[in-house]
Design an enzyme around this catalytic site. Structure first.
Site, PDB file in Angstrom:
ATOM      1  N   MET A   1       7.135   3.898   1.667  1.00 39.80           N
ATOM      2  CA  MET A   1       8.431   4.492   1.648  1.00 39.80           C
ATOM      3  C   MET A   1       9.220   3.661   2.649  1.00 39.80           C
ATOM      4  SD  MET A   1       8.517   8.721   1.198  1.00 39.80           S
ATOM      5  CE  MET A   1       8.045   8.904   3.016  1.00 39.80           C
TER       6      MET A   1
ATOM      7  N   LEU B   1       8.428  -0.522   7.404  1.00 38.50           N
ATOM      8  CA  LEU B   1       7.157  -0.905   7.571  1.00 38.50           C
ATOM      9  C   LEU B   1       6.601  -1.053   8.900  1.00 38.50           C
ATOM     10  CD1 LEU B   1       7.176  -3.253   4.326  1.00 38.50           C
ATOM     11  CD2 LEU B   1       6.467  -0.635   4.673  1.00 38.50           C
ATOM     12  N   HIS B   2       5.326  -0.866   9.292  1.00 38.19           N
ATOM     13  CA  HIS B   2       4.780  -1.189  10.526  1.00 38.19           C
ATOM     14  C   HIS B   2       3.433  -1.882  10.155  1.00 38.19           C
ATOM     15  CE1 HIS B   2       2.450   2.513   9.706  1.00 38.19           C
ATOM     16  NE2 HIS B   2       3.603   3.235   9.549  1.00 38.19           N
TER      17      HIS B   2
ATOM     18  N   GLY C   1       0.502  -0.452  10.326  1.00 38.29           N
ATOM     19  CA  GLY C   1      -0.358   0.287   9.496  1.00 38.29           C
ATOM     20  C   GLY C   1      -0.222   0.029   8.115  1.00 38.29           C
ATOM     21  N   HIS C   2       1.237  -0.081   7.523  1.00 41.02           N
ATOM     22  CA  HIS C   2       1.356  -0.500   6.112  1.00 41.02           C
ATOM     23  C   HIS C   2       0.805  -1.892   5.885  1.00 41.02           C
ATOM     24  CE1 HIS C   2       5.111   2.268   7.033  1.00 41.02           C
ATOM     25  NE2 HIS C   2       4.532   2.648   5.929  1.00 41.02           N
TER      26      HIS C   2
ATOM     27  N   MET D   1       0.250   5.107  14.003  1.00 40.24           N
ATOM     28  CA  MET D   1       1.358   4.526  13.620  1.00 40.24           C
ATOM     29  C   MET D   1       2.077   5.307  12.478  1.00 40.24           C
ATOM     30  SD  MET D   1       0.769   0.505  13.772  1.00 40.24           S
ATOM     31  CE  MET D   1       0.303  -0.291  15.346  1.00 40.24           C
TER      32      MET D   1
HETATM   33  P1  AMP Z   1       4.697   5.775   3.846  1.00 43.19           P
HETATM   34  O1  AMP Z   1       5.621   4.596   3.837  1.00 43.19           O
HETATM   35  O2  AMP Z   1       4.606   6.657   5.136  1.00 43.19           O
HETATM   36  O3  AMP Z   1       4.433   6.691   2.713  1.00 43.19           O
HETATM   37  O4  AMP Z   1       2.965   5.194   3.788  1.00 43.19           O
HETATM   38  C1  AMP Z   1       2.663   4.249   3.005  1.00 43.19           C
HETATM   39  C2  AMP Z   1       1.276   4.149   2.951  1.00 43.19           C
HETATM   40  O5  AMP Z   1       0.986   3.508   4.457  1.00 43.19           O
HETATM   41  C3  AMP Z   1       0.584   5.401   2.756  1.00 43.19           C
HETATM   42  O6  AMP Z   1      -0.659   5.358   2.029  1.00 43.19           O
HETATM   43  C4  AMP Z   1       0.023   5.806   4.138  1.00 43.19           C
HETATM   44  O7  AMP Z   1      -1.137   6.617   4.465  1.00 43.19           O
HETATM   45  C5  AMP Z   1      -0.031   4.371   4.911  1.00 43.19           C
HETATM   46  N1  AMP Z   1       0.005   4.616   6.260  1.00 43.19           N
HETATM   47  C6  AMP Z   1       1.066   5.021   7.227  1.00 43.19           C
HETATM   48  N2  AMP Z   1       0.819   5.009   8.264  1.00 43.19           N
HETATM   49  C7  AMP Z   1      -0.232   4.347   8.511  1.00 43.19           C
HETATM   50  C8  AMP Z   1      -1.353   4.174   9.692  1.00 43.19           C
HETATM   51  N3  AMP Z   1      -0.885   4.373  10.894  1.00 43.19           N
HETATM   52  N4  AMP Z   1      -2.559   3.360   9.323  1.00 43.19           N
HETATM   53  C9  AMP Z   1      -2.745   3.156   8.050  1.00 43.19           C
HETATM   54  N5  AMP Z   1      -2.063   3.487   7.078  1.00 43.19           N
HETATM   55  C10 AMP Z   1      -0.936   4.013   7.097  1.00 43.19           C
END
Ligand code: AMP
Length: 278
Positions: free
Chosen positions: A27, A30-31, A33-34, A181
């Site tokens: 979504m 980005l950080h 984790g992404h 994150m």
């Molecule tokens: P989002 O943008 O929040 O929908 O996340 C996109 C993807 O990144 C999802 O599969 C999340 O589980 C993964 N994600 C988000 N935060 C982290 C994190 N801290 N470590 C690893 N993956 C993450």
């Protein structure tokens, strides 16, 4: 790196990728984790596709859709540096054309935890992930353990609907002080940011009890609740000690399990989990 918005452009550029394709749905905002998901995809696949789409159907009426943080130029720079081949940034109109009325719903796995306190959330997630899979046609798709129930629900949907996609779940990336994150961490003021380490500290307390031989699930849940109760800025929404795959609440921990929690820091809702056993 190619950036596309329409479905026809996405399909045309996807066809140009040869060999296995890894897909990282996000979504945005980005950080690291992404980016760790992108790196895993780079290691295992010939080509990498990422998507950025703030999916309105997975937000409840009182949730943060309108305020969800966005920074497309920064996101694209990070994805380019990470070596992504193709980025899809569909609009709401592309994903949900006028008259849209078809939904994908995983029934049982979505009734508890996040599904219980966010009604309709997973219906939005599985519908958009099914559409993304149909459009991108990846061989592997990468999700974070941070959103453990989401990963379990997507894995179930993928099996049940016969998507030829391998679901890869990557470890949660954390800040140096243990906070997982999350794009939503940006909502926290400095006091709340300091207090937000309570999720990691509470889960660590339960994990060390487990490591010392505690197997009572209620005891592990109580350790998490007690830790959160000691942090005045945090309000526990739920704590769970469940089977890793079925997400059923446990009486005692014997196999692979998960301790998960949701906490409000002011208006900001944070989730985290630790895997134990197995
Ligand atoms: P989002 O943008 O929040 O929908 O996340 C996109 C993807 O990144 C999802 O599969 C999340 O589980 C993964 N994600 C988000 N935060 C982290 C994190 N801290 N470590 C690893 N993956 C993450």
């Amino acid at each position: 790196m190619k950036i596309v918005t329409t479905l026809s452009d996405l399909r045309a550029d996807r066809q140009l990728l040869s060999g296995s394709v890894g897909f990282v749905p996000t979504m945005g905002f980005l950080h690291s984790g992404h980016i760790s998901l992108v790196e895993a995809a780079k290691n295992e696949c010939a080509g990498v596709v990422a998507s950025i789409f703030v999916n309105p159907t997975q937000f409840g009426p009182n949730e943060d859709l309108a305020n969800y943080p966005r920074d497309l130029p920064h996101d694209l720079a990070l994805l380019e540096t990470a070596g992504v081949d193709l980025v899809w940034t569909p609009t709401v109109e592309v994903m949900y054309p006028t008259g849209f009325q078809t939904w994908v719903q995983v029934e049982k796995l979505t009734q508890r935890l996040e599904g219980e306190v966010r009604p309709g959330h997973f219906r939005g997630v599985t519908t958009v992930v099914a559409k993304l899979f149909n459009a991108v046609g990846p061989d592997r798709a990468y999700f974070g353990q941070k959103d453990a129930q989401q990963a379990a629900v997507v894995r179930r949907m993928t099996r049940d609907l016969d998507f030829p996609v391998e679901i890869v779940v990557c470890p949660t990336l954390r800040e140096p002080d243990g906070l997982a994150m999350s794009s939503r961490n940006t909502y926290l003021n400095s006091e709340q940011r300091r207090a937000a380490t309570i999720l990691f500290r509470a889960l660590s307390a339960a994990k060390s009890a487990y490591d010392s031989g505690e197997r009572g699930a209620e005891k592990l849940r109580e350790l998490v609740s007690a830790a959160v109760a000691a942090e005045p800025l945090a309000k526990l929404q739920y704590v769970s000690c469940s089977d890793y795959d079925s997400l059923e609440e446990l009486v005692s921990v014997s196999g692979k399990a998960m301790i998960s929690m949701a906490v409000f820091m002011g208006k900001t809702r944070l989730i985290d989990n630790f895997v134990i056993g197995g």
